[in-house]
Scaffold this active site. Structure first.
Site, mmCIF file in Angstrom:
data_model
loop_
_atom_site.group_PDB
_atom_site.id
_atom_site.type_symbol
_atom_site.label_atom_id
_atom_site.label_comp_id
_atom_site.label_asym_id
_atom_site.label_seq_id
_atom_site.Cartn_x
_atom_site.Cartn_y
_atom_site.Cartn_z
ATOM 1 N N THR A 39 0.825 -1.214 0.000
ATOM 2 C CA THR A 39 0.000 0.000 0.000
ATOM 3 C C THR A 39 0.859 1.264 0.000
ATOM 4 O OG1 THR A 39 -1.768 -1.150 1.177
ATOM 5 C CG2 THR A 39 -1.792 1.257 1.255
ATOM 6 N N PHE A 52 -3.079 -8.088 3.676
ATOM 7 C CA PHE A 52 -1.693 -7.785 4.022
ATOM 8 C C PHE A 52 -1.197 -6.480 3.394
ATOM 9 C CE2 PHE A 52 -2.510 -12.236 2.931
ATOM 10 C CZ PHE A 52 -2.699 -12.725 4.204
ATOM 11 N N CYS A 53 -2.065 -5.483 3.320
ATOM 12 C CA CYS A 53 -1.704 -4.187 2.732
ATOM 13 C C CYS A 53 -1.168 -4.353 1.321
ATOM 14 C CB CYS A 53 -0.683 -3.449 3.608
ATOM 15 S SG CYS A 53 -1.322 -2.977 5.217
ATOM 16 N N ASN A 54 -1.772 -5.271 0.568
ATOM 17 C CA ASN A 54 -1.347 -5.513 -0.811
ATOM 18 C C ASN A 54 -2.580 -5.887 -1.627
ATOM 19 O OD1 ASN A 54 -0.166 -6.385 -3.244
ATOM 20 N ND2 ASN A 54 1.657 -7.138 -2.186
#
Length: 838
Positions: free
Chosen positions: A107, A377-379
């Site tokens: 992110t 997972f911030c992806n």
């Protein structure tokens, strides 16, 4: 059993020797502010500079090649690049700079596009598959004489799947041999190395990226909140500064726009005083890493061997019908650490191929003391690509109430995220074995036999490369540890050691008497020939402490009077629950309404009294949080604090919600003249009341008894099961789980709206009489309820006539009203994922 930590990609663990060495350093030396000129400050400055050299040496370069800028983490380093890069905005006579990033990026990388857009720069996402094909593109439009700067960002290792993208892309992009986008100009490369360097060496003398952001806690575990940006010195003069802070100015004027920056790039960009003690801690991190492992190459081989072993075992797990147990999201077959890091991303399936929500898997893992990571997972880019989530679906999920980081794991049967395990240098083969045993023994599916590895010993040994894997796994292990079983032995022992237990099919529903047309028209429940009555009433004066059973009790404005009006907080003011302190259930409160006191009793302790209301004397007001809600509370005094601290063996306080503070429920009334209004809450998690049905308890008890090999009916007696679910109202329903079809209920003159089911957590695993944990109840409920783990329903009081006496009593008749469509169980994500009242 000790904790099995499998979230090293999130944050690795810190060794005790590192902390001991760092603490000793601080005790032996005085480190002052490096901006001062005294002796202690000079020591700090010299030590910090030495750490800079150590960092560069770790990546095989020197200060002649790169500069180290300390930041608050890799995210801060990425933001610095976005703000300081020499962007050329798009104009009438210029196509402008381009900002390209791999969609499989964190992110914090994608967020750079906001800064680029504000500077008039076009941002272009590049898919991994397009990047692989980029070398076939015609780069003839690239003009070596054109100095228009472009920036390409990509991760050395995907934090979602562990895919390791070629470091050769750095040189190929910079030379124009592999172009993310065909455009004239000069390409610079940012290599997001935060995930990669935690378990692998990186030689920047060979792969000379222009910018490399780092987070040191991913490498050492400590300190957190400290990162760095490595900048190639040829790029450093081009960076632009838009702000200057303390220590970065060679000279400036306060009354005139005059500012001269310091010469070195680190001095120019490290605004204010750096976190110098944390920087000094890095020295001890490097020392411990080298001492314990022998270097990053050993860590790379060790962690990959564990991941390869676990991947091979997971991939082969099948149900008796041949269906796979997991779906792994990967771009590789775990053939080499050059293409795959020590991360395994997957979802668990049932025997019909349906995905079991990641939140459910995480909760079950926690019962076995296994720590995993779940979600996206911030992806988001990688999550969409691997799980097949379209842009429209992401927007639809957001409208339905799902946001990043919550536990809404399934929407319309489709996953919103996955489960990730990752290994670090202190991980062991026993950690991998414990995880595999958990997957095999945990019955996360409703009606199938247990999964078993479908591979012969020879096949297992071939896949796992037993001798090589075992050697690499042992390479980082201290010699004092016992030998680990070989891979083939572990493979063969897993199903044998755990046995072959099959799940029991759901018990048939009780025979029901057909309804008459009149009963159907009146909304009477199917088979409801006997009246529902309240059989038990409980309130829980202190959150997470024992129940106080009553036969008649006043109804207050927030639920049963004094229900969860108090809570126990630790020395930091954080609410304690049985999840962290099971012994809370052994504290028994009794309320005397006439004497206006609450008496607390516990084994080995003298009873103690607490006033029911503030006494008006010097009350210490404090603020706390319950389910992210801010609540005003007051401390009940040192006397009760000492009593609780002695019993629990840790410093704690008893605090009570202030009488003049109102906390509103996030749930609203759905129908009628009061639709849209909210109820006021005490310190409960979600709603004013929780009701459970004895028929539902009986059904669960029968399931538990049927699965007990010894057939001990008293293993989970009715009273024990009721207490585990910590409800306020117990009724004697006719059929199991019929309460989930109710729209509302009436008890005498009182009306309650049913807000939806209670989604249970691991607290139901705690025996409320002893504080002992047993995961059988949660596991069986998960199997039988098709993994939803719903049990009981939330109620909201709908006051109609405030002048009438308001009491609930055992023996009172409960009159339910069916939902308009009792067979329809569609609910919003937020309603599907409610926390248990604790």
């Amino acid at each position: 059993m000790g904790t099995v930590y499998l979230d090293h990609a999130g944050a690795t663990l810190v060794p005790q020797s590192q902390l001991t060495s760092f603490t000793h350093d601080l005790m032996e030396n005085v480190y002052g502010n490096p901006h001062s000129q005294n002796i202690s400050s000079k020591l700090t400055h010299d030590t910090v500079e030495q750490v800079r050299y150590r960092i560069l040496a770790h990546f095989h370069v020197s200060p002649d090649d790169y500069s180290v800028i300390f930041t608050a983490g890799s995210t801060a380093a990425l933001k610095l690049v976005a703000e300081a890069f020499p962007w050329a905005p798009r104009g009438p006579e210029s196509s402008g700079s381009l900002f390209c990033y791999l969609t499989d990026s964190h992110t914090s990388v994608v967020g750079m596009r906001t800064v680029a857009t504000a500077m008039g720069v076009i941002s272009i996402p590049v898919r991994p598959e397009d990047m692989w094909l980029a070398e076939k593109w015609d780069a003839g439009t690239s003009n070596p004489e054109c100095q228009l700067p472009h920036l390409f960002c990509y991760p050395a290792q995907s934090n979602f799947s562990g895919t390791r993208y070629p470091l050769s892309w750095i040189g190929e992009v910079k030379s124009g041999r592999r172009c993310p986008v065909s455009a004239p100009g000069q390409w610079f490369v940012l290599l997001d190395a935060a995930s990669y360097v935690s378990t692998s060496p990186l030689d920047l003398s060979v792969h000379q990226a222009d910018f490399i952001p780092l987070s040191f806690y991913k490498i050492f575990g400590f300190p957190t909140g400290l990162g760095a940006l490595l900048v190639h010195n040829r790029m450093a003069p081009l960076l632009r500064k838009t702000y200057f802070g303390g220590g970065t100015a060679a000279a400036y004027l306060a009354g005139e726009d005059f500012y001269v920056p310091r010469q070195s790039v680190a001095e120019r960009f490290e605004d204010g005083t750096i976190s110098f003690l944390d920087v000094i801690a890095l020295k001890h991190g490097f020392d411990a890493l080298e001492r314990l492992t022998g270097g990053m190459e050993n860590i790379k081989q060790h962690t990959f061997a564990l991941a390869q072993y676990t991947y091979a075992a997971l991939s082969s797990l099948q149900y008796p019908n041949g269906a796979p147990v997991v779906r792994i999201y990967s771009d590789s077959e775990f053939s080499s650490p050059e293409v795959q890091g020590p991360i395994i991303n997957f979802n668990v399936l049932d025997d019909n191929g349906n995905i079991i929500g990641y939140s459910q898997v995480e909760k079950m893992a926690s019962l076995y003391n296994i720590q995993v990571r779940t979600g996206c997972f911030c992806n988001t880019g990688a999550c969409q690509r691997h799980l097949g989530i379209s842009d429209e679906m992401v927007k639809k999920y957001l409208q339905a109430g799902h946001v990043c980081g919550d536990d809404v794991d399934l929407i319309d049967g489709q996953p919103t995220g996955s489960v990730r395990i990752s290994f670090g240098y202190m991980s062991t083969l026993e950690d991998a074995q414990a995880f595999l045993k958990f997957i095999i023994t945990t019955r996360l599916h409703p009606s199938s036999g247990q999964p078993v590895p479908q591979a012969t010993p020879g096949e297992a040994e071939a896949v796992l490369a037993e001798s090589e894997a075992q050697n690499t796994v042992d390479r980082c292990r201290p010699s004092s540890q016992e030998d680990t079983p070989t891979a083939s032995r572990v493979w063969n022992d897993l199903p044998t050691a755990l046995g072959a237990v099959c799940l029991q099919p759901p018990l048939p529903e009780a025979t029901r008497t057909p309804q008459t047309p009149a009963e159907k028209a009146a909304g009477v429940l199917d088979g409801d020939l006997e009246p529902h009555v309240i059989t038990n009433l409980f309130l829980y004066p202190i959150k997470s402490c024992a129940a106080f059973e009553v036969t008649t009790w006043p109804v207050g404005s927030q639920g049963l009077l004094y229900d969860r009006s108090w809570m126990v907080a630790n020395h930091n003011g954080i609410c304690l629950s049985q999840k962290h302190e099971p012994r809370l259930c052994l504290i028994q409160p009794f309320i005397d309404l006439q004497q206006r006191v609450m008496v607390l009793k516990a084994k080995g302790m003298e009873p103690i009294q607490v006033p029911l209301e503030e006494n008006g004397e010097q009350v210490r007001i404090c603020q706390s949080k319950v389910c992210a809600d801010r609540v005003n509370t007051y401390d009940c005094g040192e006397k009760i604090s000492s009593w609780l601290s002695k019993f629990l063996g840790r410093p704690c306080h008893l605090i009570k919600q202030s009488s003049d503070f109102q906390r509103n429920s996030k749930k609203t009334r759905g129908k009628g003249p009061s639709a849209g209004t909210t109820a006021t809450l005490s310190l409960v998690n979600e709603a004013q009341y929780l009701l459970i049905n004895r028929s539902s308890i009986l059904e669960l008890q029968q399931q538990l008894t049927a699965s007990d090999e010894n057939g001990k009916e008293e293993l989970f007696p009715m009273k024990d099961l009721i207490s585990r679910f910590r409800a306020n109202i117990i009724s004697n329903g006719t059929s199991a789980f019929e309460e989930e079809k109710w729209e509302e209920i009436s008890v005498g003159s009182l009306r309650f709206q049913v807000l939806g089911p209670c989604h249970r957590c691991q607290m139901i695993c705690i025996d409320q009489q002893t504080g002992a944990r047993n995961q059988d109840v949660f596991q069986k409920l998960s199997e039988y309820r098709e993994r939803k783990v719903n049990f009981g329903v939330y109620l909201m009081h709908m006051p109609l006539d405030l002048s009438s006496p308001r009491f609930l009593s055992v023996g009172s008749q409960v009159l339910p009203v069916l939902k308009e469509n009792a067979e329809c169980h569609d609910r919003s994500p937020s309603e599907k994922h409610q926390n248990v009242i604790s």
